[in-house]
Design an enzyme around this catalytic site. Structure first.
Site, PDB file in Angstrom:
ATOM      1  N   CYS A 282       0.840  -1.204   0.000  1.00 48.79           N
ATOM      2  CA  CYS A 282       0.000   0.000   0.000  1.00 48.79           C
ATOM      3  C   CYS A 282       0.869   1.247   0.000  1.00 48.79           C
ATOM      4  CB  CYS A 282      -0.923  -0.003   1.204  1.00 48.79           C
ATOM      5  SG  CYS A 282      -0.001   0.013   2.727  1.00 48.79           S
ATOM      6  N   GLU A 376      -5.964   1.831  -8.176  1.00 45.20           N
ATOM      7  CA  GLU A 376      -4.869   1.079  -7.565  1.00 45.20           C
ATOM      8  C   GLU A 376      -4.570  -0.135  -8.452  1.00 45.20           C
ATOM      9  OE1 GLU A 376      -5.706  -0.732  -3.707  1.00 45.20           O
ATOM     10  OE2 GLU A 376      -3.645  -0.298  -3.116  1.00 45.20           O
TER      11      GLU A 376
END
Ligand code: NAD
Length: 485
Positions: A282, A376
């Site tokens: 992340c 993402e």
């Protein structure tokens, strides 16, 4: 099957789940079958809550200086079994052994921090009027839950296990069904370290168990790490049931590269940030905003990327769906006019043809409205977006809904400060590609990367895992009575 079927861990025992459904655990490294994991049901969760509730009074009443002794021993066990734990992480997640060893080293650092908690949780006391004192103390919440993702099978569990438990809570953890093996081994080490039965419990499963955790009246707090869409759903569900919740979501981290950046260092950092753990962090760099003329740095980034070889110093992505999704993003961007400078599509590792590898990928002339720039990707891919000025670059960075991390590469301290002040993200790097704060600093993003108050690690986690008790105390009759007491 390399390992026996995974079992739940409840009240100090490994036990079969009552749910009959099982999923296969496949190694992304070579597609081999590692194990199978049960999809537990609400009855299994109920047993875990009962065991944690029963353990809570004795555990929470033990002084914290005694509780952390377990974690001193646990830390030594993590160190002793480092290679074995790392191998398990690598097998089930697909990362390289080097990355897996670094993950276990981080678990050690997280545990060290928990051992320091007695020094950090002291309360306050003040004589507020003659003979009358007010004092505060941090007290544990009760039974708490931690729900974790696939990308760090050992580290993300250890973001929560040592702190929450050292602070006096009893925990139920729900590992990712994609990587359920590491947490089982951590349970054995916690037991060997002397953690009493019932203080730590593991319930395997999927969204059914997550929902049951959110709904269960016996669970006081839920920490959750997952993609943003699901983090939002779970945050709403847990808080709807009046639980404390901290839900960490996805990310889209931008690196701003300025013309005065040191070329070799910048290129190494950018390449390492986008490709480490196969881009499944992340904190990974996903977009690079090239400010002005930085072609000489882009060239070096491509040179660095070419040194990263799947199956050698680049691990696999978690599964075939992931590989296909990542490659689709690259192809769509190319069809829309972006230029693929280094192409990682269709990577195959000899002898591991069933592994799910994507090679390092550098794509230039990506436009901010392309899907690859907005969403993402979670793979070893960096999208380069061109901009003319720092303010334009900041507008691109701040235009994304996430806010985990942002970095700037420059030698100009004033410019770095200007960007730190304006970047809308929780963790900022200056000449650092993966700006993860180390203990005792806390880890946490902003905006759509985190829902809930405070951070999950470091000092901030004390507020999440405890509640404050305020006492007002008078012992001596001669203290008298005034308007306040
Ligand atoms: P995953 O598929 O392993 O899911 C994570 C957890 O959520 C698992 O325990 C899973 O069982 C549960 N889950 C999945 N679908 C669910 C649903 N519909 N309802 C309830 N629970 C559900 O992993 P993932 O979500 O693909 O993990 C990767 C994501 O985690 C990425 O988006 C990544 O950015 C994010 N992440 C964020 C941070 C952070 O600090 N913000 C850290 C690590 C990972």
């Amino acid at each position: 099957m390399k390992y026996p079927s995974v079992r739940n861990y409840i009240n100090g025992q490994f036990v079969e789940a009552s749910g009959a459904r099982k999923l296969q655990v496949i190694s992304p490294l070579d597609g081999s079958l590692l194990s199978e994991v049960p999809m537990s049901d609400a009855a299994d969760l109920q047993k875990a809550v009962k065991s944690a509730k029963t353990a809570f009074p004795a555990w929470s009443r033990m002084p914290i200086k005694e509780r952390v002794q377990v974690f001193y021993r646990y830390k030594s066990l993590l160190e002793k079994h480092q290679d074995e734990l790392a191998r398990l992480v690598s097998e089930e997640n697909g990362k390289t052994m080097g990355e897996a060893i670094a993950e276990i080293e981080k678990c050690v650092e997280l545990t060290e921090f928990a051992c320091s908690l007695p020094q950090l949780v002291t309360g306050e006391v003040l004589e507020v009027s003659k003979g009358v004192e007010c004092r505060t103390e941090h007290v544990p919440l009760g039974v708490v839950a931690s729900i974790v993702p696939f990308n760090f099978p050992s580290m993300v569990p250890n973001w929560t296990i040592p702190n929450a438990i050292a602070l006096g809570n009893c925990m139920i953890i729900k590992p990712s069904e994609k990587v359920p093996l590491s947490v089982g081994r951590l349970a054995q080490l916690l037991q060997e370290a002397g953690l009493p039965a019932g203080v730590f419990n593991v319930v395997h499963g999927d969204s059914e168990i997550v929902e049951a955790i959110c709904d269960h009246p016996g669970i006081e707090a839920v920490s959750f790490v997952v993609s943003t869409r699901i983090a939002k759903m779970v945050y709403q569900r847990a808080t709807h049931h009046y639980k404390r919740c901290l839900a960490l979501g996805g990310a889209k981290n931008h690196l701003l590269v300025l013309p005065d950046a040191i070329p070799a260092m910048t290129a190494q950092n950018v390449a390492a940030s986008m490709s480490g753990c196969a881009g499944q962090r992340c904190m990974a760099a996903s977009a690079m905003v090239a400010v002005g003329q930085v072609d000489h740095i882009i060239e070096k980034i491509c040179d660095e990327a070419k040194k990263i070889v799947p199956g050698k110093n680049l691990g696999a992505v978690i599964n075939r769906d992931s590989k296909e999704r990542i490659e689709r993003y690259i192809s769509e961007a190319e069809q829309q006019g972006a230029k693929v400078l280094v192409d990682g599509r269709h990577a195959v590792v000899n002898g591991k043809e069933h592994g799910t590898y994507v090679g390092p990928t550098v794509i230039d002339f990506v436009k901010p409205d392309m899907a690859i720039a907005k969403e993402e990707v979670f793979g070893p891919v960096i999208s380069i977006i061109r901009s003319n000025t720092v303010d334009e670059a900041l507008a691109i960075e701040n235009g994304n809904p996430y806010g985990n991390a942002a970095s700037v590469f420059t030698q100009n301290g004033g410019m770095a400060r200007y960007i730190i002040e304006r970047a809308n993200a929780g963790m900022i790097g200056v000449n650092v590609g993966v700006p993860v704060p180390r203990e005792p600093f806390s880890f946490g993003g902003w905006n759509e990367s985190k829902f809930g108050v405070g951070d999950i690690t470091g000092k901030s986690s004390i507020e999440f895992w405890t509640k404050l008790k305020k006492s007002t105390i008078k012992w001596n009759p001669e203290s008298g009575v005034n308007w306040m007491s």
